[in-house]
Design a protein around this motif. Structure first.
Motif, short mmCIF file in Angstrom:
data_model
loop_
_atom_site.label_atom_id
_atom_site.label_comp_id
_atom_site.label_asym_id
_atom_site.label_seq_id
_atom_site.Cartn_x
_atom_site.Cartn_y
_atom_site.Cartn_z
N MET A 190 -25.23 -30.67 47.02
CA MET A 190 -24.02 -30.36 47.82
C MET A 190 -24.40 -30.45 49.26
SD MET A 190 -22.07 -27.84 45.46
CE MET A 190 -20.37 -28.57 44.78
N ALA A 191 -25.47 -29.69 49.88
CA ALA A 191 -25.86 -29.45 51.11
C ALA A 191 -26.17 -30.93 51.76
CB ALA A 191 -26.92 -28.65 51.22
N HIS A 192 -26.85 -31.84 50.95
CA HIS A 192 -27.22 -33.02 51.44
C HIS A 192 -26.06 -33.87 51.48
CE1 HIS A 192 -29.27 -36.79 51.97
NE2 HIS A 192 -28.75 -37.33 50.70
N THR A 193 -25.14 -33.77 50.66
CA THR A 193 -23.82 -34.65 50.64
C THR A 193 -23.05 -34.32 51.79
OG1 THR A 193 -23.80 -34.77 48.24
CG2 THR A 193 -21.72 -35.11 49.46
N LEU A 194 -22.96 -32.79 52.27
CA LEU A 194 -22.20 -32.58 53.35
C LEU A 194 -22.90 -32.97 54.58
CD1 LEU A 194 -20.22 -30.90 55.03
CD2 LEU A 194 -21.79 -28.84 54.64
N GLU A 195 -24.25 -32.91 54.68
CA GLU A 195 -24.87 -33.47 55.96
C GLU A 195 -24.94 -34.87 55.96
OE1 GLU A 195 -29.50 -33.97 57.24
OE2 GLU A 195 -29.01 -32.56 55.73
N ARG A 196 -24.71 -35.77 54.98
CA ARG A 196 -24.64 -36.93 54.98
C ARG A 196 -23.33 -37.36 55.58
NH1 ARG A 196 -26.18 -40.89 57.20
NH2 ARG A 196 -25.59 -42.95 56.13
N HIS A 197 -22.10 -36.77 55.12
CA HIS A 197 -20.78 -36.97 55.55
C HIS A 197 -20.68 -36.71 56.91
CE1 HIS A 197 -18.88 -38.32 51.91
NE2 HIS A 197 -19.35 -37.65 51.22
N SER A 198 -21.47 -35.49 57.43
CA SER A 198 -21.30 -35.13 58.82
C SER A 198 -21.88 -36.17 59.88
CB SER A 198 -22.02 -33.77 58.99
OG SER A 198 -21.46 -32.98 58.30
N GLU A 199 -23.12 -36.99 59.10
CA GLU A 199 -23.54 -37.82 60.04
C GLU A 199 -22.91 -39.15 60.06
OE1 GLU A 199 -27.37 -38.37 57.65
OE2 GLU A 199 -28.25 -36.57 58.56
N ILE A 200 -22.18 -39.38 58.94
CA ILE A 200 -21.46 -40.64 58.94
C ILE A 200 -20.15 -40.49 60.06
CG2 ILE A 200 -19.63 -41.83 57.60
CD1 ILE A 200 -21.73 -41.66 55.29
N LEU A 201 -19.53 -39.14 59.99
CA LEU A 201 -18.43 -38.85 60.95
C LEU A 201 -19.15 -39.21 62.37
CD1 LEU A 201 -15.59 -37.95 61.78
CD2 LEU A 201 -16.59 -35.69 61.27
N ASN A 202 -20.11 -38.57 62.73
CA ASN A 202 -20.70 -38.70 64.00
C ASN A 202 -21.08 -40.16 64.17
OD1 ASN A 202 -20.65 -35.85 64.47
ND2 ASN A 202 -22.57 -35.41 63.69
N ASP A 203 -21.53 -40.78 63.50
CA ASP A 203 -21.78 -42.20 63.71
C ASP A 203 -20.70 -43.05 63.91
OD1 ASP A 203 -24.52 -41.82 63.18
OD2 ASP A 203 -24.59 -43.02 61.17
N TYR A 204 -19.37 -42.74 63.28
CA TYR A 204 -18.13 -43.27 63.53
C TYR A 204 -17.60 -42.97 64.86
CZ TYR A 204 -17.81 -45.09 58.81
OH TYR A 204 -17.82 -46.03 57.69
N LYS A 205 -17.81 -41.80 65.17
CA LYS A 205 -17.35 -41.26 66.48
C LYS A 205 -18.07 -42.06 67.68
CE LYS A 205 -15.82 -36.58 65.23
NZ LYS A 205 -16.08 -35.09 65.71
N ARG A 206 -19.42 -42.29 67.41
CA ARG A 206 -20.14 -42.85 68.38
C ARG A 206 -19.82 -44.17 68.74
NH1 ARG A 206 -24.13 -39.37 67.12
NH2 ARG A 206 -25.00 -40.90 65.38
#
Length: 134
Positions: free
Chosen positions: A87-103
């Motif tokens: 679950m921690a990895h899933t959250l981290e991955r979704h956070s990274e994807i969100l930051n990638d989309y913002k960039r």
């Protein structure tokens, strides 16, 4: 349009919503890029459509941010889930994807705005030499 997620949502529901928003985001970013290419070719013909897609992307980013925050709250409030590495990895991955989309969105907006400049200004900008960081 879905309601604002809360920590009371199930983990699977939050994960599914995040994945759906990420898919929608990908499609919207692709539309934004295509409209940007068309408007640069025709000098602003699709400006209204681009503004609409840009607002759609901003809405998707806000919703995805809410979902990621709800996932964080879920892990923080659920003792059994907080120690789950998957679950921690899933959250981290979704956070990274969100930051990638913002960039990516910021980058495409800058490119679109640079494309709105008159061609003489664009040529001057391209001819500038910037010192490289060492």
């Amino acid at each position: 349009m879905s309601q604002r997620p809360s920590a009371a949502h199930s983990w699977d529901g939050l994960r599914r919503e995040a994945r759906q928003l990420e898919n929608d985001m990908e499609a919207s970013l692709n539309s934004f890029a295509k409209l940007g290419t068309k408007s640069m070719d025709s000098r602003g013909g699709g400006a209204g459509a681009m503004e609409h897609v840009a607002m759609e992307i901003e809405t998707l980013l806000a919703r995805l941010t809410d979902v990621v925050e709800a996932m964080e709250a879920y892990l923080a409030s659920n003792a059994a889930a907080s120690g789950n590495p998957t679950m921690a990895h899933t959250l981290e991955r979704h956070s990274e994807i969100l930051n990638d989309y913002k960039r990516e969105f910021r980058k495409r907006k800058v490119r679109k705005n640079a494309g709105d400049l008159p061609s003489a200004d664009q040529a001057r900008i391209r001819s500038c030499r910037f010192p490289r960081a060492t």
